[in-house]
Motif scaffolding. Sequence first.
Motif, short mmCIF file in Angstrom:
data_model
loop_
_atom_site.label_atom_id
_atom_site.label_comp_id
_atom_site.label_asym_id
_atom_site.label_seq_id
_atom_site.Cartn_x
_atom_site.Cartn_y
_atom_site.Cartn_z
N VAL A 37 -24.09 33.61 33.96
CA VAL A 37 -24.06 34.17 35.31
C VAL A 37 -23.90 35.69 35.24
O VAL A 37 -24.63 36.44 35.90
CB VAL A 37 -22.93 33.53 36.15
CG1 VAL A 37 -22.71 34.29 37.46
CG2 VAL A 37 -23.22 32.07 36.43
N THR A 38 -22.97 36.13 34.42
CA THR A 38 -22.71 37.55 34.28
C THR A 38 -23.94 38.30 33.79
O THR A 38 -24.29 39.36 34.32
CB THR A 38 -21.52 37.79 33.32
OG1 THR A 38 -20.36 37.16 33.87
CG2 THR A 38 -21.25 39.27 33.11
N MET A 39 -24.62 37.78 32.80
CA MET A 39 -25.80 38.47 32.26
C MET A 39 -26.93 38.55 33.28
O MET A 39 -27.60 39.59 33.38
CB MET A 39 -26.29 37.79 30.98
CG MET A 39 -25.43 38.10 29.77
SD MET A 39 -25.16 39.88 29.50
CE MET A 39 -26.82 40.48 29.34
N LEU A 40 -27.15 37.49 34.03
CA LEU A 40 -28.19 37.54 35.06
C LEU A 40 -27.88 38.62 36.09
O LEU A 40 -28.74 39.44 36.43
CB LEU A 40 -28.32 36.18 35.76
CG LEU A 40 -29.03 35.09 34.99
CD1 LEU A 40 -28.80 33.73 35.65
CD2 LEU A 40 -30.52 35.39 34.89
N ILE A 41 -26.66 38.64 36.58
CA ILE A 41 -26.30 39.59 37.64
C ILE A 41 -26.24 41.01 37.09
O ILE A 41 -26.74 41.94 37.73
CB ILE A 41 -24.99 39.18 38.32
CG1 ILE A 41 -25.19 37.84 39.04
CG2 ILE A 41 -24.52 40.26 39.30
CD1 ILE A 41 -23.93 37.23 39.61
#
Length: 111
Positions: A37-41
């Motif tokens: 999630v963190t990498m996508l955002i």
Amino acid sequence: MTTITLVCGKDGVLRSCVAEGHAGFAAKGHDIVCAAVTMLIRTAMQVLSETDGVTLHADTAERGFLAFEVEQAAGEKTERLVCITDFLECGLQSLQSEYPQFVRLQKQTRI
């Protein structure tokens, strides 16, 4: 659970994104779902912050919370913002499908 809220205009232009909470898939610092999630955002934020004509306000002050708001975008950047919306929605929906007990995606449309 990590809850992500994408807010878009009727035209599909991204206005904001907020992710809250830890997924709970594994211990903090070892959670692949949180990391995904963190990498996508963060990737979306980086692309937008490096885009001329787009002004972004981000809040990454605490663990378990990641947010940004598109404050201003020049008219010709609409297509790029729609593309970023599609990127985030596709990636986050995929995570939600694979890890439904750990990720919840909400999309809101505002005028």
